[in-house]
Design a protein around this motif. Sequence first.
Motif, PDB file in Angstrom:
ATOM      1  N   GLY A 238       0.874  -1.266  -0.003  1.00 25.17           N
ATOM      2  CA  GLY A 238       0.043   0.058  -0.074  1.00 25.17           C
ATOM      3  C   GLY A 238       0.930   1.214  -0.034  1.00 25.17           C
ATOM      4  O   GLY A 238       0.762   2.361  -0.565  1.00 25.17           O
ATOM      5  N   MET A 239       1.894   1.134   0.610  1.00 22.87           N
ATOM      6  CA  MET A 239       2.685   2.440   0.697  1.00 22.87           C
ATOM      7  C   MET A 239       3.525   2.620  -0.448  1.00 22.87           C
ATOM      8  O   MET A 239       3.593   3.801  -1.014  1.00 22.87           O
ATOM      9  CB  MET A 239       3.672   2.286   1.915  1.00 22.87           C
ATOM     10  N   LEU A 240       3.939   1.463  -1.267  1.00 18.33           N
ATOM     11  CA  LEU A 240       4.628   1.742  -2.521  1.00 18.33           C
ATOM     12  C   LEU A 240       3.599   2.226  -3.426  1.00 18.33           C
ATOM     13  O   LEU A 240       3.766   2.892  -4.439  1.00 18.33           O
ATOM     14  CB  LEU A 240       5.244   0.288  -2.858  1.00 18.33           C
ATOM     15  N   LYS A 241       2.384   1.727  -3.460  1.00 17.57           N
ATOM     16  CA  LYS A 241       1.350   2.169  -4.498  1.00 17.57           C
ATOM     17  C   LYS A 241       1.195   3.757  -4.503  1.00 17.57           C
ATOM     18  O   LYS A 241       1.158   4.540  -5.402  1.00 17.57           O
ATOM     19  CB  LYS A 241      -0.309   1.599  -4.251  1.00 17.57           C
ATOM     20  N   LEU A 242       1.145   4.536  -3.104  1.00 15.70           N
ATOM     21  CA  LEU A 242       1.198   5.870  -2.907  1.00 15.70           C
ATOM     22  C   LEU A 242       2.677   6.293  -3.568  1.00 15.70           C
ATOM     23  O   LEU A 242       2.693   7.554  -4.005  1.00 15.70           O
ATOM     24  CB  LEU A 242       1.019   6.017  -1.407  1.00 15.70           C
ATOM     25  N   LEU A 243       3.610   5.743  -2.996  1.00  9.28           N
ATOM     26  CA  LEU A 243       5.086   6.302  -3.144  1.00  9.28           C
ATOM     27  C   LEU A 243       5.554   6.287  -4.824  1.00  9.28           C
ATOM     28  O   LEU A 243       6.073   7.219  -5.279  1.00  9.28           O
ATOM     29  CB  LEU A 243       6.019   5.764  -2.538  1.00  9.28           C
ATOM     30  N   LEU A 244       5.104   5.338  -5.498  1.00 10.72           N
ATOM     31  CA  LEU A 244       5.631   5.100  -6.819  1.00 10.72           C
ATOM     32  C   LEU A 244       5.320   6.313  -7.847  1.00 10.72           C
ATOM     33  O   LEU A 244       6.430   6.993  -8.745  1.00 10.72           O
ATOM     34  CB  LEU A 244       5.247   3.764  -7.693  1.00 10.72           C
ATOM     35  N   PRO A 245       4.056   6.813  -7.709  1.00  9.20           N
ATOM     36  CA  PRO A 245       3.999   7.952  -8.975  1.00  9.20           C
ATOM     37  C   PRO A 245       4.615   9.231  -8.509  1.00  9.20           C
ATOM     38  O   PRO A 245       4.791  10.095  -9.040  1.00  9.20           O
ATOM     39  CB  PRO A 245       2.354   8.107  -8.787  1.00  9.20           C
ATOM     40  N   ALA A 246       5.198   9.394  -7.211  1.00 11.17           N
ATOM     41  CA  ALA A 246       5.856  10.562  -6.500  1.00 11.17           C
ATOM     42  C   ALA A 246       7.034  10.566  -6.945  1.00 11.17           C
ATOM     43  O   ALA A 246       7.671  11.794  -6.586  1.00 11.17           O
ATOM     44  CB  ALA A 246       5.316  10.738  -5.057  1.00 11.17           C
ATOM     45  N   PHE A 247       7.821   9.620  -7.442  1.00  8.41           N
ATOM     46  CA  PHE A 247       9.179   9.506  -7.519  1.00  8.41           C
ATOM     47  C   PHE A 247       9.938   9.124  -8.828  1.00  8.41           C
ATOM     48  O   PHE A 247       8.832   8.324  -9.611  1.00  8.41           O
ATOM     49  CB  PHE A 247       9.964   8.729  -6.118  1.00  8.41           C
ATOM     50  N   ASP A 248      10.927   9.625  -9.446  1.00 11.98           N
ATOM     51  CA  ASP A 248      11.493   9.473 -10.614  1.00 11.98           C
ATOM     52  C   ASP A 248      12.217   8.215 -10.566  1.00 11.98           C
ATOM     53  O   ASP A 248      12.506   7.255 -11.387  1.00 11.98           O
ATOM     54  CB  ASP A 248      12.320  10.435 -11.132  1.00 11.98           C
ATOM     55  N   THR A 249      12.896   8.043  -9.426  1.00 12.09           N
ATOM     56  CA  THR A 249      14.023   6.852  -9.117  1.00 12.09           C
ATOM     57  C   THR A 249      13.683   6.333  -7.797  1.00 12.09           C
ATOM     58  O   THR A 249      13.697   7.121  -6.598  1.00 12.09           O
ATOM     59  CB  THR A 249      15.246   7.241  -9.500  1.00 12.09           C
ATOM     60  N   ILE A 250      13.718   5.042  -7.458  1.00 14.67           N
ATOM     61  CA  ILE A 250      13.397   4.408  -6.216  1.00 14.67           C
ATOM     62  C   ILE A 250      14.403   3.343  -6.084  1.00 14.67           C
ATOM     63  O   ILE A 250      14.573   2.597  -6.622  1.00 14.67           O
ATOM     64  CB  ILE A 250      12.042   3.822  -6.133  1.00 14.67           C
ATOM     65  N   PHE A 251      15.251   3.427  -4.896  1.00 18.52           N
ATOM     66  CA  PHE A 251      15.873   2.588  -4.247  1.00 18.52           C
ATOM     67  C   PHE A 251      15.285   1.792  -3.205  1.00 18.52           C
ATOM     68  O   PHE A 251      15.129   2.383  -2.216  1.00 18.52           O
ATOM     69  CB  PHE A 251      17.469   3.214  -3.828  1.00 18.52           C
ATOM     70  N   LEU A 252      14.936   0.538  -3.672  1.00 17.07           N
ATOM     71  CA  LEU A 252      14.343  -0.369  -2.322  1.00 17.07           C
ATOM     72  C   LEU A 252      15.592  -1.127  -1.884  1.00 17.07           C
ATOM     73  O   LEU A 252      16.318  -1.717  -2.583  1.00 17.07           O
ATOM     74  CB  LEU A 252      13.574  -1.322  -3.144  1.00 17.07           C
ATOM     75  N   THR A 253      15.533  -1.099  -0.416  1.00 17.86           N
ATOM     76  CA  THR A 253      16.473  -1.623   0.399  1.00 17.86           C
ATOM     77  C   THR A 253      16.048  -2.290   1.602  1.00 17.86           C
ATOM     78  O   THR A 253      14.618  -2.340   1.676  1.00 17.86           O
ATOM     79  CB  THR A 253      17.465  -0.599   0.746  1.00 17.86           C
ATOM     80  N   GLN A 254      16.616  -2.904   2.393  1.00 15.97           N
ATOM     81  CA  GLN A 254      16.336  -3.356   3.678  1.00 15.97           C
ATOM     82  C   GLN A 254      17.168  -2.983   4.619  1.00 15.97           C
ATOM     83  O   GLN A 254      18.505  -2.897   4.445  1.00 15.97           O
ATOM     84  CB  GLN A 254      16.230  -5.123   3.581  1.00 15.97           C
ATOM     85  N   TYR A 255      16.788  -2.791   6.214  1.00 16.47           N
ATOM     86  CA  TYR A 255      17.803  -2.570   7.087  1.00 16.47           C
ATOM     87  C   TYR A 255      18.275  -3.674   7.639  1.00 16.47           C
ATOM     88  O   TYR A 255      17.767  -4.745   7.301  1.00 16.47           O
ATOM     89  CB  TYR A 255      16.880  -1.567   8.155  1.00 16.47           C
ATOM     90  N   LEU A 256      19.301  -3.416   8.233  1.00 17.68           N
ATOM     91  CA  LEU A 256      20.036  -4.692   8.512  1.00 17.68           C
ATOM     92  C   LEU A 256      20.098  -5.040   9.915  1.00 17.68           C
ATOM     93  O   LEU A 256      20.595  -6.074  10.489  1.00 17.68           O
ATOM     94  CB  LEU A 256      21.900  -4.432   8.185  1.00 17.68           C
ATOM     95  N   ASN A 257      19.523  -4.283  11.047  1.00 18.58           N
ATOM     96  CA  ASN A 257      19.766  -4.415  12.372  1.00 18.58           C
ATOM     97  C   ASN A 257      18.486  -4.897  12.928  1.00 18.58           C
ATOM     98  O   ASN A 257      18.137  -4.731  14.156  1.00 18.58           O
ATOM     99  CB  ASN A 257      20.080  -2.894  13.117  1.00 18.58           C
ATOM    100  N   ASN A 258      17.403  -5.330  12.266  1.00 14.77           N
ATOM    101  CA  ASN A 258      16.300  -6.000  12.615  1.00 14.77           C
ATOM    102  C   ASN A 258      15.796  -6.869  11.710  1.00 14.77           C
ATOM    103  O   ASN A 258      15.660  -6.702  10.576  1.00 14.77           O
ATOM    104  CB  ASN A 258      15.027  -5.053  12.828  1.00 14.77           C
ATOM    105  N   PRO A 259      15.473  -8.299  12.388  1.00 17.25           N
ATOM    106  CA  PRO A 259      14.936  -9.421  11.307  1.00 17.25           C
ATOM    107  C   PRO A 259      13.564  -9.238  10.774  1.00 17.25           C
ATOM    108  O   PRO A 259      13.168  -9.833   9.720  1.00 17.25           O
ATOM    109  CB  PRO A 259      15.096 -10.522  12.399  1.00 17.25           C
TER     110      PRO A 259
END
Length: 177
Positions: A84-105
């Motif tokens: 749901g968050m990505l559906k809102l965010l995608l149209p608002a940005f030209d480039t998106i870096f999808l990542t993951q934090y490392l300090n929480n499983p």
Amino acid sequence: SIIAAINRLRDRGWSISDEAIRHSLATAHIPARIEQIQSSPTIILDVAHNLASIEALLTVLRDQFTAPRRILIFASSKDKDYAGMLKLLLPAFDTIFLTQYLNNPRAVEAGDLHTIAQQIRTQAQQIKSASGTNQPVLHATARPTDALRLARALAHPPDLITIAGSFFLAAELRPLL
């Protein structure tokens, strides 16, 4: 909420004026809540991690920040509505870096976010094929530090880089900013 807590204190005899509340709320600084870390390019750090906070972030970005190119670094927890968050965010940005934090499983893997973002982008293209709406370029990187390095390398001085999606992501990247 803060106001509810203040009202409880008032009920217990504390004298807190409405003016004091207004002043405090107007001047409060909340780290990592639409916090401008840098200019040229502008870097915004935000802990938005649900639909309502993403909508609020997007409203502020739209109303208060102009940029020829908008770049997002995004990570999320497995128990959040990241699709749901990505559906809102995608149209608002030209480039998106999808990542993951490392300090929480609880982190969603960057590859999984990338797959979901691609599906959302494809659905949006099919629905809006006649409108010519630009769809963001998507990248996945497992390390938030790499996402930040790549976003900075891509950005020009007038661009906007936004980091959002999780308290954990903000906590990992804030010391580097």
